[in-house]
Design a protein around this motif. Structure first.
Motif, short mmCIF file in Angstrom:
data_model
loop_
_atom_site.label_atom_id
_atom_site.label_comp_id
_atom_site.label_asym_id
_atom_site.label_seq_id
_atom_site.Cartn_x
_atom_site.Cartn_y
_atom_site.Cartn_z
N ALA A 243 0.97 -1.17 0.02
CA ALA A 243 0.00 -0.01 -0.04
C ALA A 243 0.80 1.28 0.04
O ALA A 243 1.83 1.15 0.75
CB ALA A 243 -0.89 -0.03 1.09
N GLU A 244 0.54 2.25 -0.82
CA GLU A 244 1.44 3.45 -0.80
C GLU A 244 0.44 4.68 -1.13
O GLU A 244 -0.77 4.53 -1.46
CB GLU A 244 2.25 3.41 -2.32
N LEU A 245 0.90 6.00 -0.70
CA LEU A 245 0.05 6.99 -0.35
C LEU A 245 0.90 8.09 -1.45
O LEU A 245 2.34 7.99 -1.40
CB LEU A 245 -0.11 7.57 0.91
N GLU A 246 0.13 8.92 -2.13
CA GLU A 246 0.86 10.00 -2.90
C GLU A 246 -0.22 11.13 -2.78
O GLU A 246 -1.41 11.08 -3.10
CB GLU A 246 0.96 9.67 -4.27
N TYR A 247 0.49 12.35 -2.51
CA TYR A 247 -0.42 13.49 -2.25
C TYR A 247 -0.37 14.22 -3.66
O TYR A 247 0.68 14.47 -4.46
CB TYR A 247 0.26 14.80 -1.24
N ALA A 248 -1.60 14.25 -4.10
CA ALA A 248 -1.92 14.87 -5.74
C ALA A 248 -2.51 16.32 -5.72
O ALA A 248 -3.70 16.35 -5.25
CB ALA A 248 -2.58 13.87 -6.40
N GLY A 249 -1.86 17.11 -6.21
CA GLY A 249 -2.24 18.40 -6.41
C GLY A 249 -1.31 19.33 -7.10
O GLY A 249 -0.70 19.26 -8.07
N LEU A 250 -1.30 20.55 -6.51
CA LEU A 250 -0.35 21.68 -6.96
C LEU A 250 1.04 21.12 -6.99
O LEU A 250 1.74 20.33 -5.97
CB LEU A 250 -0.36 22.66 -6.13
N SER A 251 1.90 21.29 -8.16
CA SER A 251 3.21 20.84 -8.28
C SER A 251 4.10 21.85 -7.30
O SER A 251 4.24 22.93 -7.46
CB SER A 251 3.77 21.05 -9.71
N THR A 252 4.58 21.05 -6.34
CA THR A 252 5.57 21.71 -5.14
C THR A 252 6.95 21.66 -5.27
O THR A 252 7.55 22.16 -4.50
CB THR A 252 4.93 21.56 -3.80
N GLY A 253 7.45 20.56 -6.08
CA GLY A 253 8.84 20.34 -6.08
C GLY A 253 9.38 19.69 -4.95
O GLY A 253 10.39 19.58 -4.50
N GLY A 254 8.50 19.06 -4.10
CA GLY A 254 8.61 18.40 -2.87
C GLY A 254 8.87 19.03 -1.57
O GLY A 254 9.28 18.70 -0.54
N THR A 255 8.74 20.55 -1.93
CA THR A 255 8.89 21.19 -0.68
C THR A 255 7.74 21.34 0.34
O THR A 255 6.59 21.18 -0.15
CB THR A 255 9.22 22.93 -0.86
N THR A 256 8.05 21.46 1.75
CA THR A 256 6.87 21.83 2.61
C THR A 256 7.24 23.26 3.14
O THR A 256 6.37 23.74 4.29
CB THR A 256 6.69 20.78 3.55
#
Length: 390
Positions: A243-256
């Protein structure tokens, strides 16, 4: 953490009920339609100030009554807290903590933390993105109650911005369109929004500020959930894929980073400005994002079997439980008619995984639906009465 007492007045089917509860496992057993779920729904409402079954408060008030009251006594680290919520459909709800009124009902959030499993959870794997956004946001608020204000601020700005965009649509013929446009313009006149185009950038700034805060929190949450979901799913369904999760939305370049996310969101709004003015709706932001669930290479939605979908939904809830537990103190586990939906193997595995919780509340139509691993107090629910079995 555990609930020591639950009192309901004019909530759902109950004109009044008083329940003393103990740590450990408690099962509410009785035929369907007798009010078992109403009891645990009330505790879920204390924790989240929303229902897992309906979108508004009106159905929660007993027919013929004007308000409902939920009182619960919470024990955490030998400290008692009395939480009282008054539900007033169409008006502001009220809250009291240890009999002292608080300015806003949401100030009571965080005193009780629950993780609720219910048949509706299947929508986490099979339903629309809104179900998974709610899962993330509810968990954020459970961990850090201040996010209730962040989410409310974002929703308020989004609503106002969408109304502003609609007032900027080209005039269309027809009374229905004219009436809607008049309503939007009236709403913005009250808010002092002024001219559509000159005001849009102001609402952009508000949306960017609150949206970046919410987006950053969701991204950090998904990073924390990812290994916990993988482990929980492997425990529930070891023969299935990972099982894997991925947040899908605005392209953020991996930053938080909040400032970087704000800049990404600001740029994205600029790119879709023309389309937004043409369609009258906000096209980018956390309200359009999704949490993608995958089993191996394939998305769970549309490809997972019924059993795999159930296991994924349960894995999300178990991961939420583990995350809240790591923050300090066991949340109350609520299993609302879940075991009847599971095959024997998954039923046994779930029972083993939750047996160590400080408090587990179970609803079941028949005693056989309660796994033997989960023994404890039992209440019989029938015809609006709740009786503790000897």
């Amino acid at each position: 953490m555990h609930v020591a007492h639950l009192s309901l007045t004019d909530f759902r089917s109950y004109s009044g009920v008083e329940l003393a509860l103990d740590p450990g496992v408690t099962a509410f057993v009785g035929p369907n339609g007798q009010g078992k779920t109403n009891l645990v729904e009330a505790l879920g409402y204390v924790a989240t100030q929303s229902s897992h079954r309906v979108a508004t408060d009106a159905p929660l008030v007993r027919h013929g009554a004007t308000r409902a009251v939920i009182r619960s006594v919470i024990i955490k680290d030998d400290r008692r807290a009395l939480i009282e919520l008054e539900l007033n459909p169409g008006k502001a709800n009220r809250a009291r903590i240890n009999r002292a009124a608080v300015s806003r009902a949401r100030d009571a959030l965080g005193l009780l933390r629950t993780v609720l499993f219910a048949p509706e959870d299947l929508a986490l794997a099979k339903g629309d993105p809104a179900e998974r956004r709610r899962f993330m946001d509810d968990l954020l608020v459970a961990r850090h109650p201040r996010f209730a204000a962040v989410r409310a601020d974002y929703d308020r700005v989004l609503k106002q911005r969408n109304a502003l965009l609609r007032t900027g649509l080209p005039a269309r013929s027809g009374k229905r369109r004219s009436a809607r446009r008049q309503d939007d313009e009236a709403a913005f006149a009250e808010a002092g929004a002024g001219d559509v185009l000159s005001t849009l950038e102001v609402w952009d700034a508000h949306l960017v500020r609150h949206g970046a805060e919410l987006l950053a929190a969701r991204l950090e949450l998904v990073d924390a959930l990812r290994p916990l979901v993988a482990k929980a799913y492997a425990d529930l369904a070891p023969a299935s894929g990972a099982a894997e999760l991925e947040y899908a939305g605005l392209s953020t370049g991996g930053t938080t980073d909040r400032e970087e996310l704000a800049e990404h969101l600001r740029s994205a709004l600029a790119e879709v400005r023309r389309a937004e003015l043409e369609r009258g709706v906000t096209l980018v932001g956390p309200h359009r994002d999704d949490l993608l669930l995958r089993l191996g290479e394939l998305p769970a939605r549309g490809y997972a079997s019924h059993g795999e979908s159930w296991s994924f939904a349960l894995a999300l809830r178990l991961a939420a439980y583990d995350l809240l537990r790591a923050d300090g103190g066991d949340p109350v586990l609520i299993l609302d008619d879940v075991f009847a939906e599971l095959d024997t193997q998954r039923r046994r595995r779930l029972a083993e995984l939750v047996a160590t919780a400080e408090q587990v509340l179970i609803t079941a139509a028949v005693p056989a639906d309660v796994p033997p691993e989960l023994t404890g107090a039992r209440f019989e629910v029938a015809e609006g009465s709740v009786t503790r079995a000897s």
